[in-house]
Design a protein around this motif. Structure first.
Motif, PDB file in Angstrom:
ATOM      1  N   UNK A  28      -6.163  -2.532  -4.749  1.00  0.00           N
ATOM      2  CA  UNK A  28      -4.866  -1.880  -4.540  1.00  0.00           C
ATOM      3  C   UNK A  28      -4.027  -1.921  -5.811  1.00  0.00           C
ATOM      4  N   UNK A  29      -4.234  -2.929  -6.636  1.00  0.00           N
ATOM      5  CA  UNK A  29      -3.505  -2.972  -7.902  1.00  0.00           C
ATOM      6  C   UNK A  29      -3.916  -1.804  -8.802  1.00  0.00           C
ATOM      7  N   UNK A  30      -5.220  -1.536  -8.907  1.00  0.00           N
ATOM      8  CA  UNK A  30      -5.670  -0.382  -9.707  1.00  0.00           C
ATOM      9  C   UNK A  30      -5.196   0.925  -9.089  1.00  0.00           C
ATOM     10  N   UNK A  31      -5.199   0.959  -7.750  1.00  0.00           N
ATOM     11  CA  UNK A  31      -4.728   2.183  -7.091  1.00  0.00           C
ATOM     12  C   UNK A  31      -3.244   2.415  -7.387  1.00  0.00           C
ATOM     13  N   UNK A  32      -2.465   1.351  -7.423  1.00  0.00           N
ATOM     14  CA  UNK A  32      -1.037   1.490  -7.721  1.00  0.00           C
ATOM     15  C   UNK A  32      -0.839   1.961  -9.168  1.00  0.00           C
ATOM     16  N   UNK A  33      -1.595   1.418 -10.092  1.00  0.00           N
ATOM     17  CA  UNK A  33      -1.478   1.857 -11.482  1.00  0.00           C
ATOM     18  C   UNK A  33      -1.817   3.339 -11.622  1.00  0.00           C
ATOM     19  N   UNK A  34      -2.870   3.769 -10.970  1.00  0.00           N
ATOM     20  CA  UNK A  34      -3.245   5.188 -11.051  1.00  0.00           C
ATOM     21  C   UNK A  34      -2.179   6.064 -10.417  1.00  0.00           C
ATOM     22  N   UNK A  59      -1.514  -6.441   0.459  1.00  0.00           N
ATOM     23  CA  UNK A  59      -2.660  -7.188  -0.048  1.00  0.00           C
ATOM     24  C   UNK A  59      -2.215  -8.492  -0.688  1.00  0.00           C
ATOM     25  N   UNK A  60      -1.056  -8.482  -1.363  1.00  0.00           N
ATOM     26  CA  UNK A  60      -0.530  -9.717  -1.952  1.00  0.00           C
ATOM     27  C   UNK A  60      -0.205 -10.742  -0.873  1.00  0.00           C
ATOM     28  N   UNK A  61       0.399 -10.280   0.205  1.00  0.00           N
ATOM     29  CA  UNK A  61       0.682 -11.183   1.325  1.00  0.00           C
ATOM     30  C   UNK A  61      -0.610 -11.720   1.935  1.00  0.00           C
ATOM     31  N   UNK A  62      -1.661 -10.881   1.977  1.00  0.00           N
ATOM     32  CA  UNK A  62      -2.937 -11.346   2.503  1.00  0.00           C
ATOM     33  C   UNK A  62      -3.546 -12.439   1.646  1.00  0.00           C
ATOM     34  N   UNK A  63      -3.388 -12.330   0.316  1.00  0.00           N
ATOM     35  CA  UNK A  63      -3.895 -13.375  -0.581  1.00  0.00           C
ATOM     36  C   UNK A  63      -3.127 -14.677  -0.368  1.00  0.00           C
ATOM     37  N   UNK A  64      -1.817 -14.592  -0.202  1.00  0.00           N
ATOM     38  CA  UNK A  64      -1.008 -15.796   0.030  1.00  0.00           C
ATOM     39  C   UNK A  64      -1.418 -16.473   1.337  1.00  0.00           C
ATOM     40  N   UNK A  65      -1.619 -15.672   2.383  1.00  0.00           N
ATOM     41  CA  UNK A  65      -2.035 -16.243   3.669  1.00  0.00           C
ATOM     42  C   UNK A  65      -3.422 -16.865   3.567  1.00  0.00           C
ATOM     43  N   UNK A  66      -4.322 -16.230   2.815  1.00  0.00           N
ATOM     44  CA  UNK A  66      -5.668 -16.782   2.662  1.00  0.00           C
ATOM     45  C   UNK A  66      -5.640 -18.098   1.892  1.00  0.00           C
ATOM     46  N   UNK A  67      -4.800 -18.188   0.860  1.00  0.00           N
ATOM     47  CA  UNK A  67      -4.678 -19.445   0.122  1.00  0.00           C
ATOM     48  C   UNK A  67      -4.117 -20.555   1.009  1.00  0.00           C
ATOM     49  N   UNK A  68      -3.161 -20.192   1.842  1.00  0.00           N
ATOM     50  CA  UNK A  68      -2.593 -21.187   2.751  1.00  0.00           C
ATOM     51  C   UNK A  68      -3.639 -21.660   3.763  1.00  0.00           C
TER      52      UNK A  68
END
Length: 240
Positions: A28-34, A59-68
């Protein structure tokens, strides 16, 4: 061992979830840049950029939840083992998996129904409840009692009587005491048969019968639930 194994696999699952969440964030980061570059040259509208940014934030929130979740799983494993592990060895891709023997699911279901303690207790509960119904129904039946009684009475006593002595003065004869023995020994034996025929006792017997019938139904429902539980537990890993 079961608890340690479960928490070990929970950590591995949390690591895989975090890796997937990070890969999604990169995509999603690459998609946002494009999207931003295409918006700068006027190829797309601002709404497309906002949608890409919303997906990136999600997706950023999903990474934070996965780390938790990973940190929580690692802490639970440390709590159980008393050690902190920087990394865990994962099962190999070619690890053999033993198949159940026999491979027939119905055999395992039948074995669970025969050896499951909840099912056995449920069956015994149904039998006991059925007997209680019969006991309650027996309140309508006549009863026959055989009884026996024995009474013993042993008495020792002296009896004193008086008589009139007429050998002297016939006009004023003096009383003369006469002593005697008044002992007695008696034994009574009673044997009989008593028949009680219940006619009506205010509906108490009928109420007890209905109560035991409902308890018998509850015991059967409990047995049905215990029989369904092994099937549900057996179907869970298969569906997974």
């Amino acid at each position: 061992m079961v608890r340690a194994s479960q928490r070990y696999f929970d950590v591995l699952a949390a690591e895989d979830t975090l890796a997937a969440a990070e890969a999604t964030l990169q995509a999603f980061s690459r998609q946002l840049e494009q999207s931003e570059k295409r918006f700068e040259v006027g190829l797309i509208a601002i709404t497309d950029v906002q949608e890409s940014r919303a997906a990136y934030d999600s997706a950023t929130a999903g990474v934070i939840a996965a780390k938790r979740a990973l940190a929580s799983s690692q802490e639970l494993l440390r709590e159980l083992t008393g050690e902190t592990y920087a990394s865990l060895v994962k099962p190999a891709d070619d690890m053999p998996l033993d198949q159940p023997q026999p491979a027939d699911p119905q055999v395992w279901v039948d074995q669970a129904l025969e050896q499951n303690l909840d099912v056995i207790a449920g069956r015994l509960g149904v039998e006991v409840a059925k007997s209680d119904v019969k006991i309650a129904q027996s309140g309508h039946m006549p009863t026959l009692d055989l009884f026996a009684q024995r009474t013993e009475n042993d008495r020792e006593a002296d009896q004193v009587n008086t008589r009139i002595d007429r050998s002297g003065d016939p006009n004023n004869p003096p009383p003369v005491p006469v002593a005697g023995v008044a002992d007695s020994n008696r034994t009574d034996d009673v044997i009989g048969v008593q028949v009680n025929i219940p006619i009506f006792a205010g509906g108490g017997t009928q109420s007890r019968v209905r109560q035991q019938v409902y308890l018998h139904r509850a015991a059967r429902e409990k047995l049905d639930g215990a029989c369904v539980a092994p099937n549900a537990r057996r179907a869970t890993p298969t569906s997974a």
